[in-house]
Design an enzyme around this catalytic site. Sequence first.
Site, PDB file in Angstrom:
ATOM      1  N   HIS A   5       0.799  -1.114  -0.020  1.00 18.65           N
ATOM      2  CA  HIS A   5      -0.049   0.081  -0.113  1.00 18.65           C
ATOM      3  C   HIS A   5       0.898   1.372  -0.112  1.00 18.65           C
ATOM      4  CE1 HIS A   5      -2.563   2.986   2.351  1.00 18.65           C
ATOM      5  NE2 HIS A   5      -3.059   2.836   1.034  1.00 18.65           N
ATOM      6  N   HIS A  41       0.380  10.498  -1.746  1.00 14.33           N
ATOM      7  CA  HIS A  41      -0.716  10.294  -1.087  1.00 14.33           C
ATOM      8  C   HIS A  41      -1.314  11.621  -0.540  1.00 14.33           C
ATOM      9  CE1 HIS A  41      -3.668   9.194   1.818  1.00 14.33           C
ATOM     10  NE2 HIS A  41      -3.923   7.932   1.107  1.00 14.33           N
ATOM     11  N   ASP A  85      -3.897   4.080  -7.958  1.00 10.58           N
ATOM     12  CA  ASP A  85      -5.097   4.911  -6.846  1.00 10.58           C
ATOM     13  C   ASP A  85      -5.009   6.180  -7.568  1.00 10.58           C
ATOM     14  OD1 ASP A  85      -6.875   5.499  -5.060  1.00 10.58           O
ATOM     15  OD2 ASP A  85      -5.681   4.993  -3.472  1.00 10.58           O
TER      16      ASP A  85
END
Length: 274
Positions: A5, A41, A85
Amino acid sequence: WIMGHMVNAIEQVDEFLNLGANAIEFDIDFDKDGIAQITHHGIPCDCGRKCTKKAIFTEYLDNIRQVTTPDDPKFREQLVLLALDLKLQRISSAKAYRAGEDVAKKLLDHYWQRGNSKARAYILLNIPLVEDYEFIRAFKDTLKNEGYESYNDKVGINFTGNEDLDKIRDVLEVLGIHKQVWQADGITSCFTRGTERLKEALKKRDTPGYNYINKVYAWTLVRKSIMRRSLRLGVDGVMSNNPDRVIKVLKEKEFADKFRLATYNDNPWEKFRG
């Protein structure tokens, strides 16, 4: 599939592969015009993780191309799936189509190299919300318009926002997508999440003739107890900050004869028939 992740820095790729991941997830951040700029992120992110690691998107793709190309000095055979993502929730939905065009072209230029690359990983496009479905349309339109529609065979779709599964099915129907669909269910590792929606997704996956879910994974799991719970339910994949913990759980007597790590020979778009 064990997905590492938030693998957003180039140096993290080997780090997560060394921990046992055979797939990695990285975040794509866009500018206000829908142009993919960096893998990043940002704050907030998972508990115990640094949220600010980043790389220029095209440089990241150049590196990951080498890591997934047989005979390249950087090649790591175990890495078979890349989950992008897409941080589309940070831009206007009106820019989703532009974003889809841009990501497709950057993959063509820097990963597939328009037919000149032997990079072999499968690509999973993680879309945050169904309202951003124009990204998918643009991505597919661009591959077609550029003359590389065959790469669609390497690309799957996944909506990650924990939305209603029937609503997701309806959008996939509008897009004419009846295959190569994953379904994620989860929450940040800082919290625990119930299994109601996860069980529903697994039930749909296992329903004969249902073509809108081929694989199901749970995210972001860090506790072994939650990993065990998900495996008992029959997930196809686990996204984790700690791939090594997933490896240890898979070696436990309860799971050792039921699960194994996916390899390149395992088609991520096919339902598993055990």
